[in-house]
Design a protein around this motif. Structure first.
Motif, mmCIF file in Angstrom:
data_model
loop_
_atom_site.group_PDB
_atom_site.id
_atom_site.type_symbol
_atom_site.label_atom_id
_atom_site.label_comp_id
_atom_site.label_asym_id
_atom_site.label_seq_id
_atom_site.Cartn_x
_atom_site.Cartn_y
_atom_site.Cartn_z
ATOM 1 N N SER A 44 75.242 122.158 40.995
ATOM 2 C CA SER A 44 75.199 121.802 39.575
ATOM 3 C C SER A 44 76.612 121.853 39.037
ATOM 4 C CB SER A 44 74.289 122.753 38.792
ATOM 5 O OG SER A 44 74.804 124.065 38.814
ATOM 6 N N ALA A 45 76.781 121.369 37.822
ATOM 7 C CA ALA A 45 78.077 121.411 37.163
ATOM 8 C C ALA A 45 78.372 122.832 36.684
ATOM 9 C CB ALA A 45 78.091 120.423 36.001
ATOM 10 N N GLU A 46 79.489 122.990 35.973
ATOM 11 C CA GLU A 46 79.834 124.288 35.412
ATOM 12 C C GLU A 46 79.188 124.448 34.040
ATOM 13 O OE1 GLU A 46 84.202 124.997 37.504
ATOM 14 O OE2 GLU A 46 84.052 124.848 35.324
ATOM 15 N N GLY A 47 78.650 125.635 33.793
ATOM 16 C CA GLY A 47 78.095 125.951 32.484
ATOM 17 C C GLY A 47 79.130 126.605 31.598
ATOM 18 N N ALA A 48 78.926 126.509 30.298
ATOM 19 C CA ALA A 48 79.876 127.067 29.338
ATOM 20 C C ALA A 48 79.687 128.573 29.190
ATOM 21 C CB ALA A 48 79.724 126.375 27.987
ATOM 22 N N ALA A 49 80.726 129.223 28.700
ATOM 23 C CA ALA A 49 80.705 130.674 28.543
ATOM 24 C C ALA A 49 81.511 131.047 27.300
ATOM 25 C CB ALA A 49 81.262 131.343 29.800
ATOM 26 N N GLY A 50 81.941 132.292 27.250
ATOM 27 C CA GLY A 50 82.780 132.735 26.145
ATOM 28 C C GLY A 50 82.013 133.341 24.997
ATOM 29 N N GLN A 51 82.746 134.115 24.171
ATOM 30 C CA GLN A 51 82.173 134.812 23.018
ATOM 31 C C GLN A 51 82.851 134.286 21.753
ATOM 32 O OE1 GLN A 51 79.638 136.733 25.075
ATOM 33 N NE2 GLN A 51 80.062 138.146 23.428
ATOM 34 N N THR A 52 82.519 133.073 21.339
ATOM 35 C CA THR A 52 83.047 132.582 20.075
ATOM 36 C C THR A 52 82.478 133.422 18.934
ATOM 37 O OG1 THR A 52 81.240 131.011 19.867
ATOM 38 C CG2 THR A 52 83.239 130.225 20.970
ATOM 39 N N PRO A 53 83.028 133.292 17.712
ATOM 40 C CA PRO A 53 82.491 134.100 16.605
ATOM 41 C C PRO A 53 80.995 133.937 16.369
ATOM 42 C CG PRO A 53 84.630 133.223 15.999
ATOM 43 C CD PRO A 53 84.290 132.612 17.343
ATOM 44 N N ALA A 54 80.422 132.811 16.778
ATOM 45 C CA ALA A 54 78.967 132.648 16.653
ATOM 46 C C ALA A 54 78.214 133.594 17.572
ATOM 47 C CB ALA A 54 78.580 131.209 16.963
ATOM 48 N N LYS A 55 78.923 134.218 18.519
ATOM 49 C CA LYS A 55 78.302 135.183 19.430
ATOM 50 C C LYS A 55 79.030 136.524 19.357
ATOM 51 C CE LYS A 55 77.137 133.504 23.457
ATOM 52 N NZ LYS A 55 77.258 132.882 24.794
ATOM 53 N N ALA A 56 79.654 136.790 18.223
ATOM 54 C CA ALA A 56 80.484 137.980 18.062
ATOM 55 C C ALA A 56 79.647 139.244 17.898
ATOM 56 C CB ALA A 56 81.400 137.815 16.851
#
Length: 593
Positions: free
Chosen positions: A364-376
């Motif tokens: 499969s392709a790569e999935g997104a990650a990270g903790q933007t402020p919407a996930k703070a």
């Protein structure tokens, strides 16, 4: 050598254990206090055997449960007086746990006076005593700066009664003690559910049958995994990725890699993570549990989904780790505060995208990650009631990876979670916390184009309803967004900024760290999109039309990227589409895998 086990009874008992874990899950979900658990569902339940092998995990989050065996190993190694009625609190990342914010409750389950199983609940805590009000302290230079309370599998109940010394320590150091204690009771209760149900199961079927079932189930699962691997070609796959620069990393970021070796004649797969950087002077370091769980999650995404997630299946998969490695076994006192997220997400992506190099239909392709402020993690004092609050919000999802067969999910949340975390309810978050959410929407054209499209990013805008709300976050993928595979395009990069509620020029905020969002300001947070799978010019034109009508893809992208012409009536112009696709194919040249 176990006796031949009745296949009907094998199925019955396998489903019985699965049902027990699901009952644990429902109990914890319904009784926990913090919204990161009872809304976002950032927790997992599992049952281990007495010799510390994963038996059942139902819908457990991969990074929580795939490496759960060492938790039981620690309980056995550290305590020689385990007895019925005990419970243990474990969150030590230098032993078998994931990171300090994941509080595990282990309950040894005795049947006929003998320890046969161990119930495990692992729940992500909104506050674990960190020096900052967050559970993801990516910039912590070591565990001392991180500041979390760490319990190396300590006894927290004896004879079904709390050990008050341990409970008082938590209540005195955690900013939201009542919230923590409610989550603790919910976790203990869920583990006790497993204790009761397994004892009832043994009484119904007989202890001998339950014991013999375990090895028969592992053997069956191993055969399924072996058969699946034997259908793959023999190949060595090398994958690599770069984590964005964070404080404590090289200015070029953290380059990591993995070698996946598929040996169909042996029915085995290995993932070698040893050739990676040494432990980093920040909180990104993985643990034994999270490195193992991430590698297994990446492999299992390329194998049939019917494979049981248990130790029998895992017998056919070897994960090679190195002590002192950023994606291996950490050395104290390097911090592992973000050890369940950033680099772990990259490991999942490396492994699952490597499989796509085998041929169309794999990986499969790569999935997104990270903790933007919407996930703070948000924190402060709620002026409405004077109470302190600390909690992670999951208001915006990230784009999931496209596979050979389906588009990526916009509710993916992150690779290590396998799309098992939930979105927060806007209404519940606004009721519980002093924030007002103006917008939660999908972003058109943010998913990587492909024969199968990557999941879309989310745009979230919110403001405080008090003088100040502190956001602790870490934007990842801005410089190295998720990649597509087999000619698929990459997903859109994340963005975040602050502006006045009345409207003003956007003001940049740090990529990672804290921001005090003040009254009259609003933060705009755009999460990353997922990578696409396959050449966009091979996407079914009808699927492109549906995307345009639903607002997922713009008419411009339909024409310029997918080569689909939509006429004034809103129908597909077949002739115009055919000509445009020929032109785009010629201009792009051959599409690499």
């Amino acid at each position: 050598m176990t006796r031949e086990f009745d296949p009907v009874k094998l199925s019955v008992l396998a489903n019985a254990f699965d049902g027990i874990v699901r009952e644990m899950t429902n109990g914890l979900l319904r009784s926990a206090r913090s919204s990161v658990i009872n809304t976002a569902r950032d927790f997992s339940c599992a049952v281990l055997t007495a010799d510390n092998q994963l038996l059942a995990a139902a819908e457990g989050v991969p990074v929580h449960v795939f490496g759960a065996g060492p938790l039981g190993e620690d309980m056995i190694a550290l305590h020689d007086d385990i007895r019925e009625g005990d419970a243990f609190l474990h969150n030590d990342p230098y032993l078998g746990n994931s990171h300090a914010a994941d509080h595990c409750i282990l309950v040894p389950i005795f049947v006929g006076g003998k320890h046969l199983f161990t119930a495990v609940t692992k729940a992500h805590q909104a506050d674990c005593g960190d020096s900052l009000p967050t559970t993801f302290f990516a910039t912590a230079r070591d565990v001392y700066e991180e500041g979390a309370l760490i319990f190396p599998c300590v006894r927290v109940q004896r004879s079904y009664t709390d050990v008050d010394d341990v409970v008082r320590m938590c209540r005195s150091r955690i900013r939201v003690p009542d919230q923590w204690y409610g989550d603790y009771l919910a976790s203990v209760g869920a583990s006790r559910i497993a204790e009761r149900r397994i004892q009832e199961l043994a009484e119904k079927f007989g202890t001998d049958d339950v014991v013999d079932f375990v090895e028969a189930w592992f053997d069956y699962s191993e055969r399924l995994a072996q058969n699946a691997i034997e259908t793959l070609p023999e190949v060595d796959l090398h994958g690599e990725s770069t984590h964005d620069p964070f404080p404590g990393t090289d200015p070029e970021g953290v380059h990591i890699q993995a070698t996946v070796s598929v040996k169909p004649t042996q029915g085995r797969v290995s993932i070698d993570l040893r050739d990676n950087p040494d432990n980093l002077p920040n909180g990104l370091n993985l643990t034994r549990a999270t490195a193992t769980g991430a590698a297994l999650a990446g492999i299992l995404s390329g194998l049939p989904e019917t494979l049981p997630s248990n130790a029998g299946t895992f017998r056919r998969i070897e994960v090679k780790l190195r002590e002192g490695c950023a994606v291996g076994v950490p050395k104290h006192p390097h911090s592992c505060s973000s050890g369940t997220t950033n680099l772990a997400d990259r490991v999942v992506n490396i492994v699952q995208s490597s499989f796509a190099r085998i041929d169309d239909g794999y990986g499969s392709a790569e999935g997104a990650a990270g903790q933007t402020p919407a996930k703070a993690v948000i924190s402060g004092t709620d002026e409405r009631n004077g109470n302190a609050y600390v909690n992670q919000i999951l208001v915006g999802g990230v784009g999931g990876p496209a596979t050979p067969y389906v588009d990526g999910w916009p509710t993916y949340q992150r690779p290590v979670c396998g799309a098992l975390l939930y979105h927060d309810s806007v209404e519940v978050d606004e009721q519980r916390y002093p924030i007002l959410i103006h917008e939660r929407a999908l972003v058109a054209d943010s998913g990587g184009a492909g024969k199968q499209r990557g999941g879309l990013a989310s745009r979230v805008t919110f403001e405080p309803r008090v003088d100040q709300v502190t956001l602790t976050y870490g934007i990842e993928g801005k410089e190295n967004p998720p990649k597509g595979v087999r000619g698929g395009f990459g997903g859109a990069a994340p963005e975040a900024w602050v502006e006045d509620v009345s409207g003003s020029e956007p003001r940049a905020i740090p990529v990672v760290g804290r921001y005090d969002l003040r009254r009259g300001e609003k933060v705009v947070s755009i999460t990353p999109g997922g990578g696409g799978y396959g050449d966009p010019l091979e996407r079914d034109p009808q699927a492109v039309l549906v995307d345009v009508n639903d607002g997922r893809v713009s008419a411009e992208a339909a024409w310029e990227v997918y080569g689909v012409r939509i006429d004034e009536s809103g129908a597909i112009d077949s002739s115009g589409t055919e000509n445009q696709r020929k032109n785009l194919s010629y201009s792009r040249g051959s599409v690499p895998n």
